[in-house]
Design an enzyme around this catalytic site. Structure first.
Site, PDB file in Angstrom:
ATOM      1  N   GLY A  13      11.446  83.435  68.787  1.00 16.19           N
ATOM      2  CA  GLY A  13      10.519  82.302  69.227  1.00 16.19           C
ATOM      3  C   GLY A  13      11.133  81.112  68.701  1.00 16.19           C
ATOM      4  N   THR A  19      13.056  79.017  62.027  1.00 24.61           N
ATOM      5  CA  THR A  19      12.259  78.909  62.417  1.00 24.61           C
ATOM      6  C   THR A  19      11.164  77.889  61.474  1.00 24.61           C
ATOM      7  OG1 THR A  19      10.512  81.186  61.124  1.00 24.61           O
ATOM      8  CG2 THR A  19      12.466  80.242  60.229  1.00 24.61           C
ATOM      9  N   ASP A  49       7.947  79.158  61.189  1.00 23.38           N
ATOM     10  CA  ASP A  49       7.503  79.796  59.601  1.00 23.38           C
ATOM     11  C   ASP A  49       8.343  79.757  57.882  1.00 23.38           C
ATOM     12  OD1 ASP A  49       6.155  81.336  61.621  1.00 23.38           O
ATOM     13  OD2 ASP A  49       6.990  83.098  61.902  1.00 23.38           O
ATOM     14  N   GLY A  62       2.710  80.506  61.495  1.00 25.76           N
ATOM     15  CA  GLY A  62       3.011  80.602  60.710  1.00 25.76           C
ATOM     16  C   GLY A  62       2.881  82.048  60.282  1.00 25.76           C
ATOM     17  N   ARG A  63       3.310  82.942  60.774  1.00 23.08           N
ATOM     18  CA  ARG A  63       3.510  84.374  60.448  1.00 23.08           C
ATOM     19  C   ARG A  63       2.830  84.560  59.464  1.00 23.08           C
ATOM     20  NH1 ARG A  63       8.307  87.729  61.950  1.00 23.08           N
ATOM     21  NH2 ARG A  63       8.878  86.608  60.235  1.00 23.08           N
ATOM     22  N   GLU A  68      -3.205  81.665  61.433  1.00 22.47           N
ATOM     23  CA  GLU A  68      -3.303  82.847  62.074  1.00 22.47           C
ATOM     24  C   GLU A  68      -3.355  83.797  61.303  1.00 22.47           C
ATOM     25  OE1 GLU A  68      -0.158  82.413  65.202  1.00 22.47           O
ATOM     26  OE2 GLU A  68       1.341  83.222  63.369  1.00 22.47           O
ATOM     27  N   LEU A  76       1.768  75.073  71.129  1.00 16.53           N
ATOM     28  CA  LEU A  76       2.870  73.501  70.993  1.00 16.53           C
ATOM     29  C   LEU A  76       3.358  73.273  70.420  1.00 16.53           C
ATOM     30  CD1 LEU A  76       2.563  71.481  73.269  1.00 16.53           C
ATOM     31  CD2 LEU A  76       0.174  70.888  72.207  1.00 16.53           C
ATOM     32  N   ARG A  97       5.290  74.833  68.297  1.00 17.48           N
ATOM     33  CA  ARG A  97       7.100  74.699  68.080  1.00 17.48           C
ATOM     34  C   ARG A  97       7.299  73.673  69.055  1.00 17.48           C
ATOM     35  NH1 ARG A  97       7.123  81.541  68.580  1.00 17.48           N
ATOM     36  NH2 ARG A  97       7.260  81.737  70.793  1.00 17.48           N
TER      37      ARG A  97
END
Lengths: 399, 399
Positions: B15, B138, B140, B184-185, B240, B292, B294
């Site tokens: 990403g 990242t 995350d 954020g995985r 999430e 949005l 990121r």
């Protein structure tokens, strides 16, 4: 016209915007110029603060703080969503009488203008001299009689920037579909602003659906497939209020598989993404930017902020000049270049009325807006800088 | 160490972030300083561009354009999510050999560092001199061996500002609950950043749930009810990837009414809002800010941008110095004040590893983060200005 000496009350109604506080600052600064306004009170949480006589004493706030408030989203006074009852107008007037309130500035949308109108009428009928002026405010941009509404330019700026930025993500990591949901009630003004994100014809968003036109699942799927085949990704802007061909909220359609049994309200972009995912087998995700669309401090349009302040000032000027029962409007001036002055409209022509996006600004295919809309909206949102992209200078092999 | 003359390739993976292009600019500017790097090629869409020999010729781009690219979200080279197969490493090496590529800079997260490690190993095993350096990236923030990851500070800045701004909306128009979802995985780094929005203890968000701790519907409802009773509204930040007590995605729990039959994936905030709505009878809505988070150009952290660029430069410097098989890291320096230098970690210590938010930074009640986290993250996101509020100077009646 005799000078009318007394207290002024200012109140906010309905959803906050990025610039409603700028209108408040306009009211405060203009009131300070007029000795006949003996005090300026800000009702806490809208008309509820009037009923409960909960007022901020706005002349007793630090001036530097007031200036800072003018740059701040949310509503510094607080607001409310309250369905006004007929007896409430009498209560309002009783509070005003008891405190010698002679000026009432009410910042809000359609419903609020109805309240303002009723209070003004009741004052007239009962022989109490009160000057009531409405200050327009709505990100939905659906008030009649004004070129546009303070709040709209900033919300449009946010949405256009969000679509531009999310679009850059999609372009970089292709083979995806993004469904981005805008607020805007029944009007397409806000979702249309996604068009301001574009520089080149194929730039995201490739599809914009306005609620003024019904949308069928077949159209959606056909449109998305065509864009995806051409570009390898697709960005779709859709309104929270999109209707299907039966006039029902999109996704409530029984032609959809029953297993899509979500609660529809507040979930439209997810429903669209799931339909695209399941029917076209494309990787689709939803973005529901929601309240941020009317709150993002980083996306205030400077034009919008200045106009919001101007509307606050104009309301006070009109009241001082003897006017009552009107709402301030914005009147676009003939070019070259963009500028607006303020005017006044009768509250009765504004109250409970709704101005939709003109159908002639929507593309006949129902999946985009036309250049006339962009010409209208671009100066309100301010310059949306395009994101830099590399030139297509690829390595050419000698062999 | 002998001088190694040849082409350098830079590629992006996974990403995009708000600052991955700043790392690219760092690579470009540093490469230009070293005559042994005869050309700098940017692979289009990550490793796929290597396979297909699709390269931007980065020395043939305008310098002012390159500077502008460094301020731009998305990925200027394009990126990909591609599950690398063992034979792909051979293909990569074959392309590098054929073009005398001697430097490979790979910007990405955990998976990407695994690819970089494998390519580096294969080159060593086959006696081809190639210097491979990973550049961390990242939102995350879940890479080990580095204080933090470029991309995180800006995504944290966006999320904190979004929560602050949405919080101002909620405060202004109370009796509502807002559930704001972060990416954020599996890690809570990003959702935790909502804490940076606060100045006073009761400021929004009042509740932050990190996926390192399971969440039950009972805890959620109890927490929300307590906040709502105290303040009259509630703002909730959720990740999430939030799991329930069985380790399943929250909302997949069969203890929930069957009629909640939505597709769970990508819809967590809506599920939470619906549970709050139906069980507590509160007016709850969801905001899924999604990509949005990121991509927002207006929320780039200047510290993050500078560090991202520094990591790109450090990667080139290390490779020129003879290093291979390493990833650039950020090392926080002892105070006073915040600063970082760069270091290097073995790719094998980074590849396919995941660093979660330390449990000791999560409040024992499981619904907030602790000050140690705020101390860690605040300098990365940069100053989050509090929004101005009126002083509580109310009108006092004479009577």
């Amino acid at each position: 016209m005799s000078q009318l000496k007394g207290v002024a009350v200012v109140a906010h109604s309905g959803g906050p915007t990025q610039v409603i506080n700028a209108s408040l600052v306009g009211v405060i600064e203009e009131c300070r110029q007029h000795a006949e306004i003996t005090a300026l009170w800000g009702a806490r949480n809208g008309i509820l603060g009037v009923f409960e006589e909960q007022f901020f004493d706005l002349y007793r706030q630090d001036r530097a703080l007031i200036a800072a408030i003018g740059l701040t989203p949310g509503s510094a006074l607080g607001s409310c969503r309250y369905k006004v009852k007929p007896e409430d107008h009498e209560r309002t007037l009783a509070v005003f009488r008891a405190n010698n309130v002679r000026y009432f500035f009410y910042t809000g949308g359609n419903d609020s203008m109805d309240t303002a109108m009723n209070v003004a009428q009741l004052a007239t009928d009962s022989g109490y001299e009160l000057r009531v002026i409405g200050i327009p405010k709505t990100v939905d941009n659906d008030l009649p009689e004004t070129d546009h509404c303070p709040g709209y330019g900033s919300a449009a700026r946010f949405f256009a920037c969000a679509v531009r930025d999310i679009g850059a993500d999609l372009r970089a990591l292709p083979r995806r579909v993004s469904v981005i949901e805008a607020m805007g009630r029944n009007a397409g003004w806000l979702v249309a602003s996604a068009a301001l994100a574009r520089r080149e014809p194929d730039d995201p968003p490739q599809l914009i659906y306005c609620p003024e036109r019904p949308l069928t699942a077949d159209q959606l799927l056909g449109d998305v497939e065509a864009v995806y085949r051409r570009l390898g990704y697709a960005v779709i802007a859709v309104s929270e209020a999109q209707k299907d061909e039966k006039g029902e909220p999109f996704g409530a359609d029984h032609a959809m598989p029953d297993s899509f049994g979500w609660r529809v309200t507040g979930n439209l972009s997810h429903i669209l993404a799931t339909i695209i995912n399941s029917r076209l087998k494309l990787r689709a995700r939803s973005e529901k930017l929601g309240l941020l669309g009317r709150a993002s401090a980083a996306h205030i349009s400077e034009t919008d902020r200045q106009e919001a302040r101007l509307c606050g000032q104009a309301a006070v000027e009109a009241a001082i000049g003897g006017v009552t029962g009107k709402m301030v409007t914005l009147i676009r001036q003939p070019g070259p270049g963009y500028s607006c002055t303020t005017g006044l409209a009768d509250l009765k022509d504004v109250a409970n009325s709704e101005r939709l996006l003109p159908l002639e600004w929507i593309h006949p295919a129902g999946n985009d807006v036309l250049p006339a809309y962009v010409e209208y909206a671009a100066p309100l949102a301010g310059e949306i800088e395009p994101l830099a992209r590399l030139e297509e200078r690829l390595v050419v092999k000698a062999g």
